[in-house]
Design a protein around this motif. Structure first.
Motif, mmCIF file in Angstrom:
data_model
loop_
_atom_site.group_PDB
_atom_site.id
_atom_site.type_symbol
_atom_site.label_atom_id
_atom_site.label_comp_id
_atom_site.label_asym_id
_atom_site.label_seq_id
_atom_site.Cartn_x
_atom_site.Cartn_y
_atom_site.Cartn_z
ATOM 1 N N HIS A 298 33.889 25.526 27.942
ATOM 2 C CA HIS A 298 34.880 26.361 27.262
ATOM 3 C C HIS A 298 35.074 27.769 27.824
ATOM 4 N N HIS A 303 42.378 25.823 28.146
ATOM 5 C CA HIS A 303 42.877 25.293 26.874
ATOM 6 C C HIS A 303 41.881 25.467 25.732
ATOM 7 N N MET A 305 39.840 26.133 22.537
ATOM 8 C CA MET A 305 40.228 26.450 21.159
ATOM 9 C C MET A 305 38.978 26.940 20.432
ATOM 10 N N ARG A 307 37.388 25.716 18.104
ATOM 11 C CA ARG A 307 36.484 24.602 17.864
ATOM 12 C C ARG A 307 35.552 24.336 19.052
ATOM 13 N N CYS A 308 36.096 24.542 20.268
ATOM 14 C CA CYS A 308 35.327 24.239 21.484
ATOM 15 C C CYS A 308 34.088 25.124 21.596
ATOM 16 N N LEU A 328 40.920 18.204 23.218
ATOM 17 C CA LEU A 328 42.353 18.078 23.498
ATOM 18 C C LEU A 328 42.792 16.623 23.422
ATOM 19 N N THR A 331 43.008 15.539 19.676
ATOM 20 C CA THR A 331 44.053 16.129 18.846
ATOM 21 C C THR A 331 45.446 15.865 19.397
#
Lengths: 335, 323
Positions: A298, A303, A305, A307-308, A328, A331
């Motif tokens: 991460h 990309h 987020m 959450r990552c 990714l 989702t």
């Protein structure tokens, strides 16, 4: 369905440096001193079927060499299981254990470091099969000559010492030595990395020929994506101790799904791409001593987020035969 | 017409060993213009690194430049004495090596090493040198350069060290940079970062860059021109597209075909038979002839350089296309 030749189930490997005396005393006095531990592998599952070539790619420190050593049985994993033809190797005893061990052989990166400089090629290649009773001592000469021929070396090489050979010849001796105990799986850890391109092509052709003639399976570990694309049926991509993506080679190279795989492929220099604008991936590979929480990629991921940063994405099947460990993919479809 | 930044004419660097004369570089000629990148490609022992060392006057005994001219902005470097060369190195010419740990001093901070490079060639105050050092670190993409100036080389990762080595090489805005396999030891994503930075730095400063490597794919992505070396000689030289897409020399063809990514899976790689001859015992004539399927009796003589219509130079009696 038959069991795969080799299967690793949720294998982890932790190397800890024991505390020295000063640190132990400090801890006894109440200081907060812990062992420095490297999680070289963190829950890795991987299978190699009979006759299959599995490519494993990743950058330095991602744990690919540790995985190679576990795959051939040189290390016992700290957690998880290694299965040979469906049976846990830790539970094998006696003859069955020995046979399972011989059936997986390793080819090392630096043949000069892995060949005893005081032994002639005949002894290097012929010692193990005699010890294990695969050939009689009297038949050793013929057996070695046969192996040397198979790897494309002249029989006269048998009398030489490793330092008298060229890099390509040494690589072939390393291969002949592995073949001498009649393995079913070859684990190649950067086996062609040190060779010049023209010699590398010769050795890659040899690997392909051995696969065709002997039905060998390979776990082929390399940082060179071009080599892996050329050889492998299936490719697994590792980042900092975890497999982040695994897929059939063609699918993976045509449409990588994990952001790390995409970055890796985008940075791979190719002959066809001229005056490329190298657009670098940000950041560096974090230290395995202190991996970031959540998804290890991460901090470098375009990309990422929230959450990552918190949660580890599990390796999940995102399409038939394709696995990726990325939120990714759960989702939304990546663009 | 402007003078080329670097012009090498008929360079010969030989090593006089107990076992005879090793002709590591044997008649190499090329030139690089400002703002251009030349890829110097070859396998181990082809003489590509010795060529780079020769340009900077870094060949140690038993090696010696026995012939040729090395013109930097029109000035012959071979005519300079040790002091003159020293003044030039790190200023007008700089080199980046494969292993940055070998070039960085382990007991000095990065800031000291950068500032030293500035003050060795220009009279500036310590404070000004330090400002330049900070700016140089920032240019090669090192985050928080202020804090990093006080760090030692061992506190950096391999990729960061190579950036520092590049920052040192570029700090005096040299006209010519020679880079000897600077990304070979690095991972793919880190290599990508370094290549991106070298590219933009060369464009920005207008320096000429000679990139020595065994990796054809890196050259394809980076260079404007490529020179292919074999056994101490440049066998083919020209614009990168022409050389890689339509090689004229059988060795170049062999090299291009050996790259695995060019082939479909399972299709056998085309390989060059045999191996490179030892530079201590080069055969007479074309050194590639024993591995070449086009070789004939003519190849017993040494092939001269042929110029082609599309601006290439090839040394072969039987090129793959009529030049």
């Amino acid at each position: 369905m038959t069991a795969p030749l080799l299967e690793l189930r949720a294998v982890s490997m932790r190397f800890a440096r024991p505390l020295d005396t000063a640190a132990r005393i400090a801890r006894a006095l109440g200081a907060n001193v812990g062992e420095a531990a490297v999680h070289a592998l963190d829950g890795v599952s991987l299978a190699v079927a009979q006759g299959e070539v599995v490519g494993l790619v990743g950058e330095s420190g991602c744990g690919k060499s540790t995985l190679a050593r576990i795959a051939v049985g040189l290390h016992a994993p700290s957690a998880g299981e290694r299965l040979w033809k469906g049976r846990p190797t830790a539970s094998l005893r006696g003859d069955a254990a020995l046979r399972a061990r011989l059936a997986a052989q390793m080819i090392f990166q630096d043949p000069l470091a892995s060949l005893n400089p005081r032994m002639r090629v005949a002894e290097l290649v012929g010692e193990a099969p005699v010890v294990h009773g695969l050939v009689q001592r009297a038949g050793r000469r013929g057996y070695v000559a046969e192996l040397l021929e198979r790897v494309g070396l002249d029989a006269s090489v048998a009398r030489r010492y490793p330092h008298q050979l060229s890099g390509g010849q040494r690589a072939r001796v390393g291969i002949a030595r592995a073949l001498a105990v009649r393995p079913e799986l070859l684990v190649c850890d950067e086996a062609v990395a040190a060779l010049d391109v023209s010699v590398q092509a010769q050795v890659l052709n040899l690997f392909a020929a051995l696969r065709r003639d002997l039905g060998l399976a390979y776990l082929f570990i390399s940082h060179d994506l071009g080599v892996v694309r050329y050889l492998a049926d299936r490719v697994a991509v590792m980042y900092l101790g975890r497999i982040v993506e695994s897929a059939p080679a063609e699918a993976l190279f045509a449409a990588p799904r994990h952001p790390y795989t995409r970055a890796l492929l985008a940075e791979m220099p190719r002959l066809e791409v001229r005056r490329k604008r190298f657009a670098a991936v940000r950041g560096e590979i974090p230290s395995p001593l202190a991996p970031p929480p959540g998804c290890h990629f991460h901090p470098r991921c375009p990309h990422a987020m929230p959450r990552c940063r918190m949660q580890r994405p599990e390796l999940a099947e995102v399409a038939p035969g394709r696995f990726a460990a990325c939120f990714l993919d759960v989702t939304a479809e990546p663009q | 017409m402007t003078v080329a930044t670097l012009r090498v004419e008929n360079l010969r660097t030989h090593f006089f060993t107990r076992h005879g004369v090793v002709k590591a570089v044997d008649g190499v000629s090329f030139e690089v213009r400002a703002g251009r990148i030349l890829g110097l490609v070859g396998e181990s022992g082809s003489g590509k690194s010795v060529t780079g060392f020769s340009i900077l006057g870094l060949v140690d005994p038993p090696g010696r430049i026995v012939d040729g001219r090395i013109l930097l902005e029109g000035r012959d470097l071979r005519a300079l004495d040790a002091e003159g060369l020293r003044a030039l190195r790190g200023d007008r010419v700089a080199m980046v090596f494969q292993d940055p740990m070998m070039t960085l001093n382990p007991v000095l901070t990065i800031g000291t090493q950068l500032a030293e490079t500035v003050r060795a060639h220009r009279r500036v105050s310590r404070a000004a040198a330090r400002d330049e050092a900070r700016a140089a670190l920032a240019r090669v993409g090192i985050a928080s350069p202020d804090a990093r100036l006080a760090a030692y080389p061992h506190q950096f990762s391999g990729g960061m060290r190579q950036r520092v080595a590049i920052a040192i090489a570029l700090i005096n805005r040299p006209a010519l940079v020679i880079a000897d396999e600077p990304t070979t030891a690095l991972d793919v994503t880190i290599q990508g970062q370094i290549l991106a930075e070298m590219q933009s730095l060369v464009r920005a400063s207008g320096a000429a860059l000679v990139w020595i490597t065994h990796d054809l794919a890196v050259v394809a992505g980076l260079a404007d021109e490529v020179a292919v070396m074999y056994a101490g000689r440049i066998v083919e030289r020209g614009p990168v597209d022409a050389v890689l897409d339509r090689p004229l020399h059988p060795y170049t063809r062999g090299l291009v075909d050996s790259v695995p990514s060019r082939r479909a899976r399972g299709e056998p790689l085309r390989q060059i038979p045999g191996m490179a001859p030892s530079p201590a015992a080069l055969p007479a004539g074309c050194a590639f002839r024993s591995r070449c399927d086009r070789a004939s009796a003519a190849c017993l003589a040494e092939p001269g350089a042929t110029l082609t219509r599309d601006g290439r130079e090839v040394r072969c009696f039987h090129p793959l296309e009529a030049p």
